[in-house]
Design an enzyme around this catalytic site. Sequence first.
Site, mmCIF file in Angstrom:
data_model
loop_
_atom_site.group_PDB
_atom_site.id
_atom_site.type_symbol
_atom_site.label_atom_id
_atom_site.label_comp_id
_atom_site.label_asym_id
_atom_site.label_seq_id
_atom_site.Cartn_x
_atom_site.Cartn_y
_atom_site.Cartn_z
ATOM 1 N N ARG A 1 55.978 -43.735 6.736
ATOM 2 C CA ARG A 1 55.722 -44.560 7.921
ATOM 3 C C ARG A 1 54.773 -45.729 7.621
ATOM 4 O O ARG A 1 55.049 -46.868 8.018
ATOM 5 C CB ARG A 1 55.215 -43.688 9.070
ATOM 6 C CG ARG A 1 56.307 -42.814 9.667
ATOM 7 C CD ARG A 1 55.774 -41.942 10.790
ATOM 8 N NE ARG A 1 54.733 -41.037 10.310
ATOM 9 C CZ ARG A 1 53.938 -40.334 11.106
ATOM 10 N NH1 ARG A 1 54.013 -40.471 12.414
ATOM 11 N NH2 ARG A 1 53.032 -39.520 10.592
ATOM 12 N N ASN B 1 58.309 -40.067 12.973
ATOM 13 C CA ASN B 1 58.985 -38.903 12.395
ATOM 14 C C ASN B 1 59.613 -38.085 13.515
ATOM 15 O O ASN B 1 59.042 -37.971 14.602
ATOM 16 C CB ASN B 1 57.991 -37.988 11.673
ATOM 17 C CG ASN B 1 57.558 -38.536 10.332
ATOM 18 O OD1 ASN B 1 58.216 -39.380 9.754
ATOM 19 N ND2 ASN B 1 56.431 -38.042 9.837
#
Length: 777
Positions: free
Chosen positions: A18, A36
């Site tokens: 990320r 996620n």
Amino acid sequence: MQTEEIRVRGLVQGVGFRPFVWQLAARFGIRGEVLNDGEGVLIRATGDQLDDFCRAILEEAPPLARIRSLDRRAIDLDVSPSGFSIVETKGGTKRTGVTPDAQVCSACRAEIAEPAERRHGYAFTNCTHCGPRFSIVDAIPYDRMATRMRAFIMCDACKTEYENPADRRFHAQPIACPTCGPKLTFLDRQGAPVDGDPLTLAAETIAAGGILALKGLGGFHLACDATNEAAVTDLRRRKRRPDKPFALMGLDLDMIGRHCHLTPAHAALLSEPAGPIVLMDSRAGGDALAPSLAPRLSVLGWMLPTTPLHQFLCAALARPLVMTSGNLSGEPQVIGNDEALEKLSSFADAFLLHDRDIARLLDDSVTAVVGGDLRVLRRARGYAPAPLELPPGFADAPPLLALGGELKSAICQISDGEALLSHHIGDLEDALSYSEFEKAIEDYARLFGHRPEIIACDLHPGYRSTAKAQEIAAKAGLPLLQVQHHHAHVASAMAENGWPLDGAPVLGIALDGTGYGLDGTVWGGELLLSTYRDVTRLGSLKPVPLPGGSAAVQEPWRNLLAQLTSAFGRDALPLPEGSDLQERLASKPVATLLGMMEKGLNSPMTSSAGRLFDAVGAALGLAFDRVSFEGQAAMELESLARLAVQPSDTEASDAHGYPFALLSEDDLARIDPAPMWRALLTDLADGVPSATIALRFHQGFATACADLAMDLARRHGAGAIALSGGVMQNALLMELLLDRLADCGLPVLTQRQVPANDGGLAYGQAVIAVAQALAGD
């Protein structure tokens, strides 16, 4: 300006994915968000450079990430985002993977060595590029509260790093420091805490010749000074492990290179995130190591420090360490503190423990470099549970569970177009290993949300994995497909190399110790014409009796007697009068075994290549009476042969080695060792060096197998030749086979990420069962 939803699947959680996407968004002027969820990573992105953005995601992914797919679709947003943000994890279906554990990275290694850093000397330092993953995770999506780190509340300093997208510890779930993270404890042999710095006390224990039990990533190790023969001998005595080689740990590549022939390929393998044990040839005349580390073997297994804890210990002692599994002989590795104190107190002089729990047992992976390629021999810490892509034609594979074999057990799940081969579990003959096997079946099903529609297993009716497969299938009302052992070996090599479902048949050379044959006999030296759906046995080693059944697996002299009797008859054994070999056999119950074989009593016929290697080893005095671990005679035979692989050794220049005959029996081609035995015994009587004899055997056997395989492949229209089975762990044999097959005009399929031994059986069973299901069989 485009707006898209971008779905990234694969091993993309817990690896800094990320913040990586966040940084790319800044580079390409992308607005939106990344998160996620149960399927992987989801990105909602608005911008003019989405093509470049997606290309960079694929090409520049973090080192531990393994992207399986990136899918894009146009979407509309009610409100246009003003920036790019990282949002909290969301639940969902469990289709994402779990990243394997990774050995300590160079950045963390440098940090813990720097006195000015707050993690200086801290044994649990990690970041998004290294540290525990699979060994601590309990659920997906991968989040701190779903790991064994949930017991440790982050301090303010760690929380600041954890929440900063520009920090390499952003959302590193095992993040810790001396203030808030796990702690070390040093205990004496009775389990009583000892005052002082735990690491210093541990190093002092080893330096004094003691044996230390220490808690690693996936289980306990037993460590001692690898240069101290008394310590190594003491460890062998306490562990009742007389011959099996010990794994070693070296501080760095320079230290390892002083003791073995370290090539660039070996160095790269040692240094990769998986941090496996790497088998390498020992260096003669190097710094002294204890002679009993690997009796009669020329190869040692080395690894670098896998965690900061191991790094500190190696640095404090500045010498190689034995780093072997902490377990009773034959049992699984210990993972819990209380269990370690109970089971390892008879081995260890002291304990170095910590308070971070291990979620599941993960042995050290074992690898080698053979024919210029990485070969995984034991797939465990660092490799499992990374998924394997299925070949073309398997996209519609139904969910399936395959349970492997009896030895080197592993299970395999298939779902969503990929295979997930588990970590090494162990030999199911041991009750505790079987318990771990049952736990793994439940653990993987729960963790990955797997609900199989088909169960697959070996054909052997006596395997405990077969019985478990029958139990699961019956309880759930699922179809059960039993797969012939060597067909599974060949299929595992086919699938790993991407051989398509509807590709041409492959000629497989499957060499191992034992596998239940389609005719009910014991196979092990097979040439098979294989597709995923079908298999035809075209050839094999000439079958000989296995006198005493399983006893012959433990006592190589029995296989020698069977081979000599098969080659010359019971009354014409050409053994030199008064020779060592004659005297050794004379001390055994030869007449009894000859009678058993003649009457077929407890003497099943076998075409096993493993037993042939045992017999040749016994002829040269290697593990003649009894082996103390699987493959001992064959490993010693390979090491002996390597002594003759020298440019100056003119006696070893016969590249084709001893002759083997080719027979035809019942429409099968049979490789007959009788001519080899005549030549070998003649050389033995003439005083030819044992190393030369061992090499000539390897050369002759490789030539016989390769020549027959090429002939059968040509006659039956095979599209490739595949090499598999546990005997392919013999690096010398594999190199000779690859050399002989180099000009065959066909691709040669070998195994790299999937073990060629029984650790890869479940993968082969899985693709065969899927192929048959897709065909409607």
